[in-house]
Design a protein around this motif. Sequence first.
Motif, PDB file in Angstrom:
ATOM      1  N   ASN A 221      10.690 -27.412  12.217  1.00 49.46           N
ATOM      2  CA  ASN A 221      11.317 -28.701  12.514  1.00 49.46           C
ATOM      3  C   ASN A 221      11.288 -29.603  11.296  1.00 49.46           C
ATOM      4  OD1 ASN A 221       8.761 -29.837  12.471  1.00 49.46           O
ATOM      5  ND2 ASN A 221       8.502 -29.603  14.682  1.00 49.46           N
ATOM      6  N   LEU A 222      12.112 -30.618  11.370  1.00 48.57           N
ATOM      7  CA  LEU A 222      12.291 -31.509  10.228  1.00 48.57           C
ATOM      8  C   LEU A 222      11.142 -32.498  10.055  1.00 48.57           C
ATOM      9  CD1 LEU A 222      16.111 -32.189  10.471  1.00 48.57           C
ATOM     10  CD2 LEU A 222      14.914 -30.799   8.792  1.00 48.57           C
ATOM     11  N   SER A 223      10.151 -32.483  10.945  1.00 48.12           N
ATOM     12  CA  SER A 223       9.002 -33.358  10.737  1.00 48.12           C
ATOM     13  C   SER A 223       8.085 -32.822   9.636  1.00 48.12           C
ATOM     14  CB  SER A 223       8.211 -33.523  12.032  1.00 48.12           C
ATOM     15  OG  SER A 223       7.690 -32.286  12.454  1.00 48.12           O
TER      16      SER A 223
ATOM     17  N   ASP B  42       7.402 -31.943   5.962  1.00 48.50           N
ATOM     18  CA  ASP B  42       7.954 -32.491   4.717  1.00 48.50           C
ATOM     19  C   ASP B  42       8.656 -31.434   3.872  1.00 48.50           C
ATOM     20  OD1 ASP B  42       7.150 -35.060   5.281  1.00 48.50           O
ATOM     21  OD2 ASP B  42       5.237 -34.861   4.218  1.00 48.50           O
ATOM     22  N   VAL B  43       8.100 -30.237   3.809  1.00 48.36           N
ATOM     23  CA  VAL B  43       8.703 -29.179   2.987  1.00 48.36           C
ATOM     24  C   VAL B  43      10.061 -28.769   3.566  1.00 48.36           C
ATOM     25  CG1 VAL B  43       8.429 -26.816   2.168  1.00 48.36           C
ATOM     26  CG2 VAL B  43       6.465 -28.359   2.198  1.00 48.36           C
ATOM     27  N   VAL B  44      10.119 -28.599   4.867  1.00 48.96           N
ATOM     28  CA  VAL B  44      11.379 -28.202   5.519  1.00 48.96           C
ATOM     29  C   VAL B  44      12.426 -29.284   5.322  1.00 48.96           C
ATOM     30  CG1 VAL B  44      12.450 -27.683   7.744  1.00 48.96           C
ATOM     31  CG2 VAL B  44      10.198 -26.755   7.204  1.00 48.96           C
ATOM     32  N   ARG B  45      12.042 -30.541   5.511  1.00 52.41           N
ATOM     33  CA  ARG B  45      12.988 -31.639   5.341  1.00 52.41           C
ATOM     34  C   ARG B  45      13.482 -31.717   3.899  1.00 52.41           C
ATOM     35  NH1 ARG B  45      10.331 -35.294   7.682  1.00 52.41           N
ATOM     36  NH2 ARG B  45       9.146 -36.034   5.889  1.00 52.41           N
ATOM     37  N   THR B  46      12.583 -31.547   2.940  1.00 51.98           N
ATOM     38  CA  THR B  46      12.973 -31.606   1.531  1.00 51.98           C
ATOM     39  C   THR B  46      13.936 -30.484   1.175  1.00 51.98           C
ATOM     40  OG1 THR B  46      10.835 -32.583   0.984  1.00 51.98           O
ATOM     41  CG2 THR B  46      12.082 -31.624  -0.825  1.00 51.98           C
ATOM     42  N   VAL B  47      13.660 -29.276   1.663  1.00 54.85           N
ATOM     43  CA  VAL B  47      14.545 -28.137   1.382  1.00 54.85           C
ATOM     44  C   VAL B  47      15.915 -28.364   2.006  1.00 54.85           C
ATOM     45  CG1 VAL B  47      14.900 -25.684   1.842  1.00 54.85           C
ATOM     46  CG2 VAL B  47      12.679 -26.484   1.052  1.00 54.85           C
TER      47      VAL B  47
ATOM     48  N   SER C  65      19.223 -23.804   9.062  1.00 57.04           N
ATOM     49  CA  SER C  65      19.774 -24.607  10.153  1.00 57.04           C
ATOM     50  C   SER C  65      19.586 -23.910  11.498  1.00 57.04           C
ATOM     51  CB  SER C  65      21.252 -24.910   9.905  1.00 57.04           C
ATOM     52  OG  SER C  65      22.030 -23.743  10.010  1.00 57.04           O
ATOM     53  N   TRP C  66      19.664 -22.577  11.522  1.00 54.96           N
ATOM     54  CA  TRP C  66      19.407 -21.845  12.768  1.00 54.96           C
ATOM     55  C   TRP C  66      17.941 -21.973  13.161  1.00 54.96           C
ATOM     56  CZ3 TRP C  66      22.135 -16.838  10.823  1.00 54.96           C
ATOM     57  CH2 TRP C  66      23.514 -17.023  10.838  1.00 54.96           C
ATOM     58  N   LEU C  67      17.045 -21.871  12.189  1.00 49.79           N
ATOM     59  CA  LEU C  67      15.617 -22.007  12.494  1.00 49.79           C
ATOM     60  C   LEU C  67      15.305 -23.399  13.038  1.00 49.79           C
ATOM     61  CD1 LEU C  67      14.005 -20.172   9.445  1.00 49.79           C
ATOM     62  CD2 LEU C  67      14.192 -19.347  11.795  1.00 49.79           C
ATOM     63  N   ILE C  68      15.976 -24.394  12.505  1.00 50.91           N
ATOM     64  CA  ILE C  68      15.784 -25.760  13.010  1.00 50.91           C
ATOM     65  C   ILE C  68      16.403 -25.899  14.400  1.00 50.91           C
ATOM     66  CG2 ILE C  68      16.452 -28.174  12.639  1.00 50.91           C
ATOM     67  CD1 ILE C  68      16.120 -27.576   9.604  1.00 50.91           C
ATOM     68  N   ALA C  69      17.591 -25.338  14.600  1.00 55.40           N
ATOM     69  CA  ALA C  69      18.268 -25.446  15.894  1.00 55.40           C
ATOM     70  C   ALA C  69      17.474 -24.770  17.010  1.00 55.40           C
ATOM     71  CB  ALA C  69      19.669 -24.840  15.800  1.00 55.40           C
TER      72      ALA C  69
END
Length: 96
Positions: free
Chosen positions: A36-38, A40-45, A27-31
């Motif tokens: 980013n959540l675009s 697919d692997v990051v969004r799935t995890v 969540s920190w890496l995304i923030a």
Amino acid sequence: MAYALYQIIVILLDVLWWIIIVQAIMSWLIAFNVVNLSNDVVRTVMVALDRMTAPIYNPIRRVLPDLGALDLSPMVVLLGILIIRQAILPPLFGLV
């Protein structure tokens, strides 16, 4: 037999501990837009981690005051895991 049950509970608590840590780091890496959540692997995890932790966080989030973007429920859960592992389980299984 009791010691085997104790070890299983400790392992499950350790796995939950690391799931929460990985979710916090993700969540920190995304923030901070490192990932980013675009992707697919990051969004799935993130979806998988959220589905694993949401049933634990939701009751705590109902009790804690709303602090805006700051979510303290993972820290409360980690503190609870620590208390269970070190203060509740050993006396319960006669290991003290």
